[in-house]
Write a protein that holds these residues in place. Structure first.
Motif, short mmCIF file in Angstrom:
data_model
loop_
_atom_site.label_atom_id
_atom_site.label_comp_id
_atom_site.label_asym_id
_atom_site.label_seq_id
_atom_site.Cartn_x
_atom_site.Cartn_y
_atom_site.Cartn_z
N ASN A 66 0.84 -1.20 0.00
CA ASN A 66 0.00 0.00 0.00
C ASN A 66 0.88 1.25 0.00
O ASN A 66 2.06 1.19 0.35
CB ASN A 66 -0.91 0.02 1.24
CG ASN A 66 -1.74 -1.23 1.38
OD1 ASN A 66 -2.39 -1.66 0.44
ND2 ASN A 66 -1.71 -1.83 2.56
N ASN A 67 0.27 2.37 -0.38
CA ASN A 67 0.96 3.66 -0.29
C ASN A 67 1.12 4.03 1.18
O ASN A 67 0.17 3.95 1.96
CB ASN A 67 0.19 4.75 -1.02
CG ASN A 67 0.13 4.51 -2.51
OD1 ASN A 67 0.93 3.75 -3.06
ND2 ASN A 67 -0.81 5.15 -3.19
N GLU A 68 2.32 4.45 1.55
CA GLU A 68 2.60 4.79 2.94
C GLU A 68 3.23 6.18 3.03
O GLU A 68 3.86 6.66 2.09
CB GLU A 68 3.54 3.76 3.58
CG GLU A 68 2.99 2.36 3.66
CD GLU A 68 1.83 2.23 4.63
OE1 GLU A 68 1.67 3.13 5.49
OE2 GLU A 68 1.08 1.24 4.54
N VAL A 69 3.03 6.82 4.20
CA VAL A 69 3.59 8.15 4.48
C VAL A 69 4.77 7.97 5.42
O VAL A 69 4.64 7.34 6.48
CB VAL A 69 2.52 9.07 5.11
CG1 VAL A 69 3.11 10.45 5.39
CG2 VAL A 69 1.32 9.19 4.18
N PRO A 70 5.95 8.52 5.09
CA PRO A 70 7.12 8.36 5.97
C PRO A 70 6.90 8.90 7.38
O PRO A 70 7.49 8.38 8.34
CB PRO A 70 8.21 9.15 5.24
CG PRO A 70 7.81 9.12 3.81
CD PRO A 70 6.31 9.17 3.82
N GLN A 71 6.07 9.93 7.52
CA GLN A 71 5.84 10.49 8.85
C GLN A 71 5.23 9.46 9.80
O GLN A 71 5.41 9.54 11.02
CB GLN A 71 4.94 11.72 8.76
CG GLN A 71 4.83 12.49 10.07
CD GLN A 71 3.61 13.39 10.10
OE1 GLN A 71 2.64 13.16 9.39
NE2 GLN A 71 3.65 14.42 10.93
N LYS A 72 4.48 8.50 9.24
CA LYS A 72 3.87 7.47 10.07
C LYS A 72 4.94 6.69 10.82
O LYS A 72 4.76 6.32 12.00
CB LYS A 72 3.04 6.54 9.19
CG LYS A 72 2.29 5.46 9.95
CD LYS A 72 1.48 4.61 8.99
CE LYS A 72 0.76 3.49 9.74
NZ LYS A 72 -0.01 2.64 8.80
N VAL A 73 6.08 6.43 10.16
CA VAL A 73 7.17 5.73 10.82
C VAL A 73 7.79 6.62 11.90
O VAL A 73 8.12 6.16 13.00
CB VAL A 73 8.23 5.32 9.78
CG1 VAL A 73 9.39 4.59 10.45
CG2 VAL A 73 7.61 4.45 8.71
#
Length: 261
Positions: free
Chosen positions: A176-183
């Protein structure tokens, strides 16, 4: 006698003769008596008005008689007699029961259904092989790889306060598309002097890369060069980065110390 009067008149001055021949209404005695009479009349009028006003107020005052109030009779509420349902109503109730059961079954089926993304994530958590390792500036899991660059520096944030900028390269290993800020928010923690440092906003040339890292989405299998920024309380103390085990949500034993000088 006439000679005496003539002699007395001759001895009087013109002013005394003028006063003697004044009309009565111009004499002092008459004027004083007239003023006294006017004052007396005004006093009588004022006394009469005050007496009449007092009489009026006494007559207009309400009476303070005590009246007995009879208690009102309590009205007994009439008992509502429930009407027995007719045959038609019974039939309607019987017809409505299956619909309610159908609704319950629909609700149960909706509760059993889960979004495809959640099910995929659960399947991924059950099949995790690498829950989290950190070595040589690289934080690696089955979901992503987070490689820290050597470009770690102290800058000023949007408020002019000291901040730490850490550039990195992020690889999305999911489907899936992911946002680096989530990490950054869930799997990385930065501490100084035992206190966690909070993210802040960048300014100048670093604004674009920080905004893209916070809002941009990375497609599956793609890389992204991003950066994170946190507010620093002390520019002399050492900073430590912590990384999480994505399966147990516990922090790894290996950490990354960062010296500001």
């Amino acid at each position: 006698m006439n000679r005496h009067n003539n002699n007395s008149k001759a001895n009087l001055t013109r002013e005394s003769l003028r006063r003697r021949h004044k009309p009565f209404y111009k004499k002092k005695f008459f004027i004083i008596s007239l003023i006294l009479v006017i004052i007396l009349i005004i006093g009588i009028l004022i006394f009469w008005k005050t007496n009449t006003s007092n009489n009026d107020t006494h007559t207009t005052q309400p009476s303070h008689k005590i009246e007995k109030v009879r208690p009102k009779k309590e009205t007994k509420s009439k008992k509502t007699t429930k009407k027995k349902p007719t045959k038609k109503q019974k039939a309607q109730k019987v017809e409505k029961e299956p619909t309610s059961k159908e609704q319950k079954s629909d609700n149960n089926t909706e509760q059993k259904k889960e979004p495809a993304k959640d099910s995929q994530q659960k399947a991924q958590t059950n099949q995790i092989k690498n829950a989290g390792t950190y070595n040589d500036l690289t934080y690696d899991t089955d979901w992503y790889t987070f490689k820290i660059s050597n470009q770690i520096k102290l800058i000023k944030d949007a408020n002019g306060d000291p901040a730490l900028l850490v550039k990195y390269n992020y690889t999305n290993k999911t489907q899936n598309n992911e946002v680096p800020q989530k990490v950054q928010n869930t799997a990385i923690m930065i501490k100084q002097d035992g206190q966690q440092l909070n993210p802040t906003s960048a300014t100048g040339d670093y604004t674009t890369i920080i905004n893209n890292s916070n809002t941009g989405q990375v497609q599956p299998g793609k890389n992204f060069d991003g950066a994170l920024i946190v507010k620093v309380k002390n520019t002399d103390s050492e900073i430590t980065m912590y990384f999480k085990n994505i399966q147990t949500n516990e922090w790894l034993d290996t950490t990354q110390p960062l010296k500001l000088k």
